[in-house]
Design a protein around this motif. Structure first.
Motif, PDB file in Angstrom:
ATOM      1  N   ASP A  86      -1.005   8.184  -5.059  1.00  0.00           N
ATOM      2  CA  ASP A  86      -0.458   9.472  -5.298  1.00  0.00           C
ATOM      3  C   ASP A  86       0.544   9.824  -4.497  1.00  0.00           C
ATOM      4  O   ASP A  86       1.605  10.363  -4.478  1.00  0.00           O
ATOM      5  N   SER A  87       0.320   9.600  -2.806  1.00  0.00           N
ATOM      6  CA  SER A  87       1.031   9.856  -1.743  1.00  0.00           C
ATOM      7  C   SER A  87       2.344   9.204  -1.881  1.00  0.00           C
ATOM      8  O   SER A  87       3.338   9.608  -1.749  1.00  0.00           O
ATOM      9  N   LEU A  88       2.305   7.951  -2.213  1.00  0.00           N
ATOM     10  CA  LEU A  88       3.396   7.116  -2.336  1.00  0.00           C
ATOM     11  C   LEU A  88       4.564   7.564  -3.487  1.00  0.00           C
ATOM     12  O   LEU A  88       5.585   7.815  -2.955  1.00  0.00           O
ATOM     13  N   GLU A  89       4.011   8.020  -4.602  1.00  0.00           N
ATOM     14  CA  GLU A  89       4.797   8.532  -5.598  1.00  0.00           C
ATOM     15  C   GLU A  89       5.062   9.887  -5.084  1.00  0.00           C
ATOM     16  O   GLU A  89       6.596  10.201  -5.272  1.00  0.00           O
TER      17      GLU A  89
ATOM     18  N   GLY B  58       0.355  -0.163   4.057  1.00  0.00           N
ATOM     19  CA  GLY B  58      -1.074   0.193   3.945  1.00  0.00           C
ATOM     20  C   GLY B  58      -1.340   0.044   2.623  1.00  0.00           C
ATOM     21  O   GLY B  58      -2.562  -0.534   2.247  1.00  0.00           O
ATOM     22  N   VAL B  59      -0.644   0.422   1.676  1.00  0.00           N
ATOM     23  CA  VAL B  59      -1.309   0.418  -0.023  1.00  0.00           C
ATOM     24  C   VAL B  59      -0.992  -1.068  -0.335  1.00  0.00           C
ATOM     25  O   VAL B  59      -2.138  -1.410  -0.995  1.00  0.00           O
ATOM     26  N   VAL B  60      -0.368  -1.931   0.126  1.00  0.00           N
ATOM     27  CA  VAL B  60      -0.043  -3.373  -0.378  1.00  0.00           C
ATOM     28  C   VAL B  60      -1.143  -3.883   0.040  1.00  0.00           C
ATOM     29  O   VAL B  60      -2.039  -4.863  -0.396  1.00  0.00           O
ATOM     30  N   ASN B  61      -1.652  -3.716   1.558  1.00  0.00           N
ATOM     31  CA  ASN B  61      -2.597  -4.469   1.975  1.00  0.00           C
ATOM     32  C   ASN B  61      -4.025  -4.010   1.372  1.00  0.00           C
ATOM     33  O   ASN B  61      -4.901  -5.152   1.218  1.00  0.00           O
ATOM     34  N   VAL B  62      -3.936  -3.032   1.237  1.00  0.00           N
ATOM     35  CA  VAL B  62      -5.459  -2.357   0.317  1.00  0.00           C
ATOM     36  C   VAL B  62      -5.696  -2.859  -1.026  1.00  0.00           C
ATOM     37  O   VAL B  62      -6.439  -3.581  -1.543  1.00  0.00           O
ATOM     38  N   LEU B  63      -4.577  -3.117  -1.538  1.00  0.00           N
ATOM     39  CA  LEU B  63      -4.328  -3.751  -2.997  1.00  0.00           C
ATOM     40  C   LEU B  63      -4.773  -5.077  -3.083  1.00  0.00           C
ATOM     41  O   LEU B  63      -5.292  -5.839  -3.998  1.00  0.00           O
ATOM     42  N   GLU B  64      -4.310  -5.846  -1.985  1.00  0.00           N
ATOM     43  CA  GLU B  64      -4.848  -7.380  -1.966  1.00  0.00           C
ATOM     44  C   GLU B  64      -6.344  -7.635  -2.147  1.00  0.00           C
ATOM     45  O   GLU B  64      -6.809  -8.812  -2.450  1.00  0.00           O
ATOM     46  N   HIS B  65      -7.157  -6.544  -1.770  1.00  0.00           N
ATOM     47  CA  HIS B  65      -8.672  -6.739  -1.886  1.00  0.00           C
ATOM     48  C   HIS B  65      -8.969  -6.546  -3.162  1.00  0.00           C
ATOM     49  O   HIS B  65     -10.186  -6.919  -3.575  1.00  0.00           O
TER      50      HIS B  65
ATOM     51  N   VAL C 292       1.932   1.065  -8.342  1.00  0.00           N
ATOM     52  CA  VAL C 292       2.245   0.386  -7.158  1.00  0.00           C
ATOM     53  C   VAL C 292       3.608  -0.323  -7.240  1.00  0.00           C
ATOM     54  O   VAL C 292       4.757  -0.194  -6.597  1.00  0.00           O
ATOM     55  N   LYS C 293       3.508  -1.084  -8.156  1.00  0.00           N
ATOM     56  CA  LYS C 293       4.865  -2.085  -8.390  1.00  0.00           C
ATOM     57  C   LYS C 293       5.952  -1.238  -8.908  1.00  0.00           C
ATOM     58  O   LYS C 293       7.064  -1.397  -8.641  1.00  0.00           O
ATOM     59  N   ALA C 294       5.755  -0.153  -9.808  1.00  0.00           N
ATOM     60  CA  ALA C 294       6.427   0.729 -10.362  1.00  0.00           C
ATOM     61  C   ALA C 294       7.081   1.671  -9.099  1.00  0.00           C
ATOM     62  O   ALA C 294       8.556   1.898  -9.173  1.00  0.00           O
ATOM     63  N   ALA C 295       6.536   1.984  -8.067  1.00  0.00           N
ATOM     64  CA  ALA C 295       6.866   2.723  -6.998  1.00  0.00           C
ATOM     65  C   ALA C 295       7.722   1.701  -6.159  1.00  0.00           C
ATOM     66  O   ALA C 295       8.867   2.413  -5.588  1.00  0.00           O
ATOM     67  N   GLN C 296       7.363   0.482  -5.976  1.00  0.00           N
ATOM     68  CA  GLN C 296       8.330  -0.267  -4.997  1.00  0.00           C
ATOM     69  C   GLN C 296       9.695  -0.468  -5.852  1.00  0.00           C
ATOM     70  O   GLN C 296      10.762  -0.521  -5.205  1.00  0.00           O
TER      71      GLN C 296
END
Length: 538
Positions: A160-163, A180-187, A204-208
């Motif tokens: 939410d914050s990223l968008e 940080g979001v990418v690292n958490v998503l790996e879990h 997340v991919k759309a935001a990137q």
């Protein structure tokens, strides 16, 4: 008879007591002794002479004999005691072996008892810890669940914050948050089958993707594009001055936005070089007839200077992969024995070094198709140089006998090869490909002209021949009136031409070797001055 028996006994004893060197060495290490009687190389005669060095010392012979007899009795007693002591060793050994076997059996029994007790204890421990293991598994699963829920909460909030930050173009905050979001998503890779988790991953991919497109658009808007494609070669300095200003401005304003390992400044500079090479190639194809030698050399010099500046500033990490027998000493005036770095240093033949500049040719490669202008200019200059040599020879006349020039090498040949060297070095700095082959062809042309116009063309005419003198005619035996008659000055001129031809032969061979060093390895076989060397040899 008594003495003979004692002598035979001594010989038998010596034969029995003869030991190998290895045994003797071991005895000396175990029982070190300084007594001469214990030495392996004991000599009775020398020992007696040591005891009785003079006739007067024989007066004490009885005392010495008594002393030795006493020593012999003591040795006999010691030997007897040792022998008696060994009679009980066998029996004691058997008894000790039996006692050891009994002890081993007792020890084996104790070990077996301990093993049985240990197995019983292990079974008891398993029964005791069975419930503890169940509790431990429950605790671990509970901990994993709590951690996963925390990660899920962080992921949902982070997306939410990223968008929101992406919409507001808060790139500084987005940089840390996105990592940080990418690292958490790996879990959550193993939970991608859950619709809610898969939806978060897609967000997340759309935001990137949106960030990448948005940042590129912002940079395209921020960087001015005017002035990046300046027109003709005489303005080439402006190209390089423009990119220098842009790189300085970029590092001050945007350099900290990207990690250092991305080498963004170098990437921008390399992209500029690619664009510049393409644009210069286009404009030179369009205005090929306007290219002059001085303008071409000026553009190449400025371009190679810029490539050298890039090599000092950058590492080249962003670039993709791109593509005889010894001779006798020659005359010191041979220019190919001088180092290119200085006229006073002698050049030691060596293999060409690989270029240290990774950016060499990144822009200057575009000039290579137009180097024919330089080759044609050198062809014209060499033609004028040969004509000047001919005119000077006629104006000054042949060298006279009794002077320093008489019989010496003609100075014009040294001037010719010095000019050759200058052209070769200059052309190799421009290109080591086909232009070097073209320059070699020009060199061959004027080496032959020099041989014909300066050497063969100036041989004196004999009184018995209507045509000019040839070197081969000098070697023929003639008799009577057919023999050629030459003045001292004519002989001096012939010697001078012969010396010059010999110098040209040796220097041409050196020229061939240097050309092969300068040219690309795949073109070395096309460098061949054998015909010109044969001309001078003839």
């Amino acid at each position: 008879m008594m003495e003979e028996e004692e002598f035979e006994f001594a010989e038998d004893l010596e034969a029995i007591l003869h030991l190998t060197p290895e045994v003797q060495l071991a005895i000396e290490q175990v029982f070190p002794s300084q007594d001469p009687l214990d030495r392996a190389d004991f000599n009775a005669v020398e020992y007696i002479n040591t005891l009785f060095p003079t006739e007067q010392s024989l007066a004490n012979i009885d005392d010495v004999v008594n002393k030795f007899r006493l020593k012999i009795r003591r040795l006999d007693d010691n030997i007897r005691t040792v022998v008696r002591g060994q009679t009980n060793v066998g029996q004691d050994g058997r008894q000790a072996l039996e006692e050891a076997q009994i002890a081993i059996q007792q020890l084996f029994g104790k070990i077996k008892d301990i093993k049985d007790k240990a197995e019983k204890s292990e079974q008891m421990v398993k029964e005791i810890t069975r419930d503890i293991k169940q509790l431990d598994h429950a605790k671990r699963h509970l901990t994993t669940s709590i951690t996963t829920l925390n990660h899920l909460h962080m992921l949902a909030g982070g997306v939410d914050s990223l968008e929101a930050m992406t919409r507001k173009r808060q790139y500084g905050e987005v940089a840390n948050l996105l990592q940080g979001v990418v690292n958490v998503l790996e879990h959550f890779h193993k939970y991608m089958g859950i619709p809610q988790i898969r939806q978060l991953s897609e967000r997340v991919k759309a935001a990137q993707s949106e960030l990448g497109t948005q940042i590129l658009a912002d940079f395209e808007e921020a960087f001015p594009s005017q002035g990046s494609k300046v027109a003709w070669l005489d303005k080439i300095d402006r190209r390089y001055a423009w990119i220098k200003r842009q790189l300085v401005d970029y590092e001050e304003k945007y350099g900290r936005m990207f990690p250092e390992e991305w080498c963004m400044t170098e990437r921008i500079a390399v992209e500029f070089c690619h664009i510049t090479r393409v644009e210069l190639a286009k404009v030179m194809r369009t205005r090929a007839k306007e290219i002059e030698v001085k303008l071409l050399l000026f553009a190449i010099q400025r371009t190679t200077n810029f490539e050298g500046l890039m090599a000092k500033r950058f590492t080249g990490c962003t670039l993709t992969d791109t593509p005889g027998r010894p001779e006798s000493p020659l005359d010191p005036t041979n220019p190919f024995l001088e180092d290119e770095a200085g006229e006073d240093e002698r050049l030691v033949p060596r293999k060409p070094k690989a270029p240290d500049n990774p950016f060499h040719g990144i822009v200057s490669k575009c000039f290579e198709p137009h180097l024919y202008v330089y080759i044609e200019s050198q062809d014209k200059n060499l033609g004028e140089l040969i004509d000047r040599f001919v005119a000077d020879f006629r104006a000054q006349g042949p060298p006279k006998a009794g002077t320093e020039e008489g019989g010496a090498v003609l100075p014009s040949c040294a001037d010719l090869f010095v000019y050759y060297k200058k052209c070769m070095v200059q052309c190799s700095q421009l290109s080591t490909g086909e232009p070097m082959i073209a320059l070699t062809t020009v060199f061959q042309k004027f080496l032959r002209e020099y041989a014909w116009k300066i050497l063969s063309g100036n041989l004196p005419k004999s009184s018995s021949s209507t045509g000019g003198l040839t070197i081969s005619s000098l070697l023929k035996e003639k008799e009577g009136s057919e023999a050629a008659k030459f003045t001292v000055d004519e002989l001096c001129l012939i010697c001078s031409i012969l010396s010059t031809a010999e110098y040209c032969l040796a220097t041409t061979q050196q020229l061939e070797e240097k050309l092969k060093e300068k040219v690309d390895k795949v073109l070395v076989e096309r460098i061949n001055l054998t015909g010109e060397m044969d001309t001078f040899s003839t």
